[in-house]
Design an enzyme around this catalytic site. Sequence first.
Site, PDB file in Angstrom:
ATOM      1  N   THR A   1      43.161  31.410  33.550  1.00 51.43           N
ATOM      2  CA  THR A   1      43.046  30.121  34.241  1.00 51.43           C
ATOM      3  C   THR A   1      42.739  30.253  35.740  1.00 51.43           C
ATOM      4  O   THR A   1      42.667  29.246  36.447  1.00 51.43           O
ATOM      5  CB  THR A   1      44.329  29.287  34.028  1.00 51.43           C
ATOM      6  OG1 THR A   1      45.459  30.145  34.247  1.00 51.43           O
ATOM      7  CG2 THR A   1      44.397  28.719  32.630  1.00 51.43           C
TER       8      THR A   1
ATOM      9  N   ASP B   1      42.241  36.300  37.965  1.00 52.24           N
ATOM     10  CA  ASP B   1      42.988  35.979  39.183  1.00 52.24           C
ATOM     11  C   ASP B   1      44.452  35.612  38.928  1.00 52.24           C
ATOM     12  O   ASP B   1      45.239  35.571  39.877  1.00 52.24           O
ATOM     13  CB  ASP B   1      42.314  34.807  39.934  1.00 52.24           C
ATOM     14  CG  ASP B   1      41.098  35.263  40.742  1.00 52.24           C
ATOM     15  OD1 ASP B   1      40.720  36.438  40.654  1.00 52.24           O
ATOM     16  OD2 ASP B   1      40.528  34.417  41.464  1.00 52.24           O
TER      17      ASP B   1
ATOM     18  N   GLY C   1      31.743  29.472  33.666  1.00 54.70           N
ATOM     19  CA  GLY C   1      31.457  30.345  34.818  1.00 54.70           C
ATOM     20  C   GLY C   1      32.573  30.295  35.850  1.00 54.70           C
ATOM     21  O   GLY C   1      32.654  31.170  36.713  1.00 54.70           O
TER      22      GLY C   1
ATOM     23  N   GLU D   1      37.504  25.093  28.508  1.00 54.38           N
ATOM     24  CA  GLU D   1      37.221  25.003  29.949  1.00 54.38           C
ATOM     25  C   GLU D   1      37.290  23.545  30.392  1.00 54.38           C
ATOM     26  O   GLU D   1      36.655  22.679  29.802  1.00 54.38           O
ATOM     27  CB  GLU D   1      35.843  25.604  30.250  1.00 54.38           C
ATOM     28  CG  GLU D   1      35.350  25.402  31.680  1.00 54.38           C
ATOM     29  CD  GLU D   1      36.302  25.903  32.766  1.00 54.38           C
ATOM     30  OE1 GLU D   1      36.722  27.057  32.719  1.00 54.38           O
ATOM     31  OE2 GLU D   1      36.654  25.094  33.669  1.00 54.38           O
TER      32      GLU D   1
ATOM     33  N   HIS E   1      13.611  59.535  49.981  1.00 56.36           N
ATOM     34  CA  HIS E   1      13.389  59.363  51.424  1.00 56.36           C
ATOM     35  C   HIS E   1      12.191  58.441  51.652  1.00 56.36           C
ATOM     36  O   HIS E   1      11.179  58.587  50.969  1.00 56.36           O
ATOM     37  CB  HIS E   1      13.111  60.715  52.073  1.00 56.36           C
ATOM     38  CG  HIS E   1      12.781  60.591  53.529  1.00 56.36           C
ATOM     39  ND1 HIS E   1      13.753  60.328  54.483  1.00 56.36           N
ATOM     40  CD2 HIS E   1      11.596  60.638  54.192  1.00 56.36           C
ATOM     41  CE1 HIS E   1      13.172  60.247  55.670  1.00 56.36           C
ATOM     42  NE2 HIS E   1      11.864  60.410  55.524  1.00 56.36           N
TER      43      HIS E   1
ATOM     44  N   HIS F   1      34.477  41.082  39.358  1.00 55.52           N
ATOM     45  CA  HIS F   1      34.234  42.259  38.519  1.00 55.52           C
ATOM     46  C   HIS F   1      35.537  42.840  37.981  1.00 55.52           C
ATOM     47  O   HIS F   1      35.551  43.453  36.921  1.00 55.52           O
ATOM     48  CB  HIS F   1      33.415  43.321  39.270  1.00 55.52           C
ATOM     49  CG  HIS F   1      33.810  43.526  40.693  1.00 55.52           C
ATOM     50  ND1 HIS F   1      33.479  42.653  41.695  1.00 55.52           N
ATOM     51  CD2 HIS F   1      34.532  44.495  41.290  1.00 55.52           C
ATOM     52  CE1 HIS F   1      33.961  43.089  42.844  1.00 55.52           C
ATOM     53  NE2 HIS F   1      34.614  44.207  42.615  1.00 55.52           N
TER      54      HIS F   1
HETATM   55  C1  LIG Z   1      34.277  31.170  48.106  1.00 53.57           C
HETATM   56  C2  LIG Z   1      34.562  32.330  47.175  1.00 53.57           C
HETATM   57  C3  LIG Z   1      33.701  33.416  47.167  1.00 53.57           C
HETATM   58  C4  LIG Z   1      33.949  34.474  46.303  1.00 53.57           C
HETATM   59  N1  LIG Z   1      33.082  35.530  46.323  1.00 53.57           N
HETATM   60  C5  LIG Z   1      33.315  36.584  45.510  1.00 53.57           C
HETATM   61  C6  LIG Z   1      32.417  37.685  45.484  1.00 53.57           C
HETATM   62  O1  LIG Z   1      31.412  37.708  46.187  1.00 53.57           O
HETATM   63  N2  LIG Z   1      32.689  38.717  44.660  1.00 53.57           N
HETATM   64  C7  LIG Z   1      33.808  38.732  43.864  1.00 53.57           C
HETATM   65  O2  LIG Z   1      34.020  39.701  43.135  1.00 53.57           O
HETATM   66  N3  LIG Z   1      34.681  37.690  43.870  1.00 53.57           N
HETATM   67  C8  LIG Z   1      34.448  36.631  44.667  1.00 53.57           C
HETATM   68  N4  LIG Z   1      35.312  35.573  44.654  1.00 53.57           N
HETATM   69  C9  LIG Z   1      36.485  35.637  43.764  1.00 53.57           C
HETATM   70  C10 LIG Z   1      36.083  35.287  42.318  1.00 53.57           C
HETATM   71  O3  LIG Z   1      35.469  34.025  42.294  1.00 53.57           O
HETATM   72  C11 LIG Z   1      37.319  35.286  41.439  1.00 53.57           C
HETATM   73  O4  LIG Z   1      37.976  36.535  41.540  1.00 53.57           O
HETATM   74  C12 LIG Z   1      36.945  35.055  39.987  1.00 53.57           C
HETATM   75  O5  LIG Z   1      36.291  33.820  39.818  1.00 53.57           O
HETATM   76  C13 LIG Z   1      38.193  35.074  39.107  1.00 53.57           C
HETATM   77  O6  LIG Z   1      37.829  34.835  37.787  1.00 53.57           O
HETATM   78  P1  LIG Z   1      38.825  34.134  36.759  1.00 53.57           P
HETATM   79  O7  LIG Z   1      38.052  34.019  35.497  1.00 53.57           O
HETATM   80  O8  LIG Z   1      40.118  34.824  36.755  1.00 53.57           O
HETATM   81  O9  LIG Z   1      39.101  32.686  37.376  1.00 53.57           O
HETATM   82  P2  LIG Z   1      38.159  31.472  37.719  1.00 53.57           P
HETATM   83  O10 LIG Z   1      36.785  31.901  38.024  1.00 53.57           O
HETATM   84  O11 LIG Z   1      38.899  30.679  38.737  1.00 53.57           O
HETATM   85  O12 LIG Z   1      38.075  30.644  36.359  1.00 53.57           O
HETATM   86  C14 LIG Z   1      39.177  30.027  35.787  1.00 53.57           C
HETATM   87  C15 LIG Z   1      38.688  28.856  34.967  1.00 53.57           C
HETATM   88  O13 LIG Z   1      39.769  28.333  34.202  1.00 53.57           O
HETATM   89  C16 LIG Z   1      39.645  26.936  34.131  1.00 53.57           C
HETATM   90  N5  LIG Z   1      40.949  26.390  33.791  1.00 53.57           N
HETATM   91  C17 LIG Z   1      42.103  26.497  34.500  1.00 53.57           C
HETATM   92  N6  LIG Z   1      43.111  25.888  33.846  1.00 53.57           N
HETATM   93  C18 LIG Z   1      42.585  25.383  32.700  1.00 53.57           C
HETATM   94  C19 LIG Z   1      43.129  24.636  31.626  1.00 53.57           C
HETATM   95  N7  LIG Z   1      44.417  24.293  31.573  1.00 53.57           N
HETATM   96  N8  LIG Z   1      42.291  24.241  30.633  1.00 53.57           N
HETATM   97  C20 LIG Z   1      40.967  24.578  30.659  1.00 53.57           C
HETATM   98  N9  LIG Z   1      40.419  25.290  31.648  1.00 53.57           N
HETATM   99  C21 LIG Z   1      41.208  25.695  32.656  1.00 53.57           C
HETATM  100  C22 LIG Z   1      39.151  26.550  35.518  1.00 53.57           C
HETATM  101  O14 LIG Z   1      38.515  25.276  35.496  1.00 53.57           O
HETATM  102  C23 LIG Z   1      38.179  27.687  35.808  1.00 53.57           C
HETATM  103  O15 LIG Z   1      36.860  27.355  35.419  1.00 53.57           O
HETATM  104  C24 LIG Z   1      35.080  34.466  45.454  1.00 53.57           C
HETATM  105  C25 LIG Z   1      35.937  33.368  45.454  1.00 53.57           C
HETATM  106  C26 LIG Z   1      35.677  32.306  46.290  1.00 53.57           C
HETATM  107  C27 LIG Z   1      36.602  31.126  46.274  1.00 53.57           C
END
Ligand SMILES: Cc1cc2nc3c(=O)[nH]c(=O)nc-3n(C[C@H](O)[C@H](O)[C@H](O)COP(=O)(O)OP(=O)(O)OC[C@H]3O[C@@H](n4cnc5c(N)ncnc54)[C@H](O)[C@@H]3O)c2cc1C
EC number: 1.8.1.4
Length: 459
Positions: free
Chosen positions: A139, A306, A35, A30, A437, A315
Amino acid sequence: MRITVLGAGPAGYAAALRAAQKGAKVTLIEKERLGGTCLNWGCIPTKVWVESAHRWRAIQEVADFGLECTAHRPNLQAIVARKNQVVETLVGGIQQLMAKQKVHVLRGRGTVVNPRLVSVQLADGSREEVENDCLILATGSVPASLPIPGLDLPGVMTSKEALDLKELPSSLVIIGGGVIGLEFANIFQTLGSKVTVVELLPCVLPGVDVEIVRRLMPVLKKSGLDIKVSTKLLEIKKQDNMLALILEGSKGVETLTAEKVLVATGRIPSLSGVETKALGLELEGRFVKVNPYLETNLPGVYAIGDIVKSPMLAHVATAEAETAVENIFGKRQAMDYSAVPAAVYISPEVAYVGLTEEEAKEQGLTYKVGKFPFTANGRALTLGEAQGVVKIIAGENGRILGAHLLGPQASELVAELTLALRWGITTEQISHTIHAHPSLAEAVLESAHSVFGKALHFS
Ligand SMILES: Cc1cc2nc3c(=O)[nH]c(=O)nc-3n(C[C@H](O)[C@H](O)[C@H](O)COP(=O)(O)OP(=O)(O)OC[C@H]3O[C@@H](n4cnc5c(N)ncnc54)[C@H](O)[C@@H]3O)c2cc1C
Ligand SMILES: NC(=O)c1ccc[n+]([C@@H]2O[C@H](COP(=O)([O-])OP(=O)(O)OC[C@H]3O[C@@H](n4cnc5c(N)ncnc54)[C@H](O)[C@@H]3O)[C@@H](O)[C@H]2O)c1
């Protein structure tokens, strides 16, 4: 088995934990914070703000509940401090879980050299090479940027900076009327800013059931929110201490001034550290292409969260992590997206699962609609939050095709309907289930009754 996970958001950290629980030797890399977006700059911190706004609104309305109280003003420094504290608690919890499961956490930016090797640039400047038998790419995503002049001016923010605002902006323009745009609009409008939302499309929350958005719009407007749909941002200029936004809408070009601008026009996959061309990694548009088992075209390389073309939700990311790990350990389990709930944390809340009515129509399905308004729900009236509706779309066999809620605690109520949709529980079976209820859940029960035209407290 040695598994490397790149990225520690809800996709990556969940995959690392599950794989370690199953006995793999896991390295989690990370570059920022455990998180990822969700815990640090997304789901959790926004909901801390949502809660402060919700309680502030409640204070404004105490007189309606027979109480007297003098409220002073929102203290944004204290909100940000509480947000940081909640985030720290959760990130600390993840750290402990990693230690307990003996996941090797490497803090630094990883670069995929080849499918079996990741090179990590550590914070102290040194490098570490990590070999694997299986690689999971997680990522995440970053805000989409627009090719519009002025977006780099001071005072123009993404959601990340907005979460750390320590002073309430007198005026805020939000570009993008999607989920992030509306959640922030609701927060800052409630806390006292003058908020305008600028949306390119003819309606906010594109993709949400049209009836729900139609019912939501007057409530948002009544709260004082200014919503400009079918409007394009052309440019932002500095004007004294303010920002001037040049907008083009159906009535021509207009200029709007604001103290701050928040850009929330969608997010795109982040492929930092993943040279797709050099690696020969296939894409699907901007997303990493995966098969139903979440494996990429490179054997032993999986992609989740994502960066793949599925709803950008935490989720979903976690569910993909679980599926990918099962498949790495020999199961052949296709990722199931049939029942993905989503919620928009505004007032009133919006939540949904499954098909919208428009999608059911487009697919030529025969369906029935059941609806129950919160105005006829006792618990909603006691809460003073009786706006909205529970709408269920059921197929001929009574199985739920989709459910759409607008109202108090919609984000919690959608769970019952998600369970029903996922496991084929019919509206008739919900009808024959006793609900406590007085509870908001009775609106779900009544909506299920209403599919057969038999709601008890509404006709
Ligand atoms: C303002 C906001 C509010 C949100 N609210 C909600 C919500 O209420 N409910 C919900 O379900 N979703 C919500 N989301 C969406 C949710 O945050 C994302 O869908 C979720 O975080 C995706 O998870 P992920 O693990 O794919 O990516 P991320 O959480 O983006 O994590 C990816 C991680 O990879 C790391 N990384 C990237 N490249 C590298 C590399 N080369 N080397 C080391 N580390 C790296 C990054 O630093 C990051 O920590 C929200 C998003 C935003 C922006
Ligand atoms: N409660 C939640 O679950 C939650 C909360 C926040 C974010 N998220 C996730 O984060 C992702 C990103 O959220 P988001 O709100 O940035 O994206 P989004 O796709 O939900 O909304 C972006 C909005 O911006 C509009 N837009 C695009 N270009 C524009 C332009 N030039 N001018 C004006 N409007 C423009 C789009 O039409 C759309 O309505 C979403 O996919 C969402 O799933 C989820």
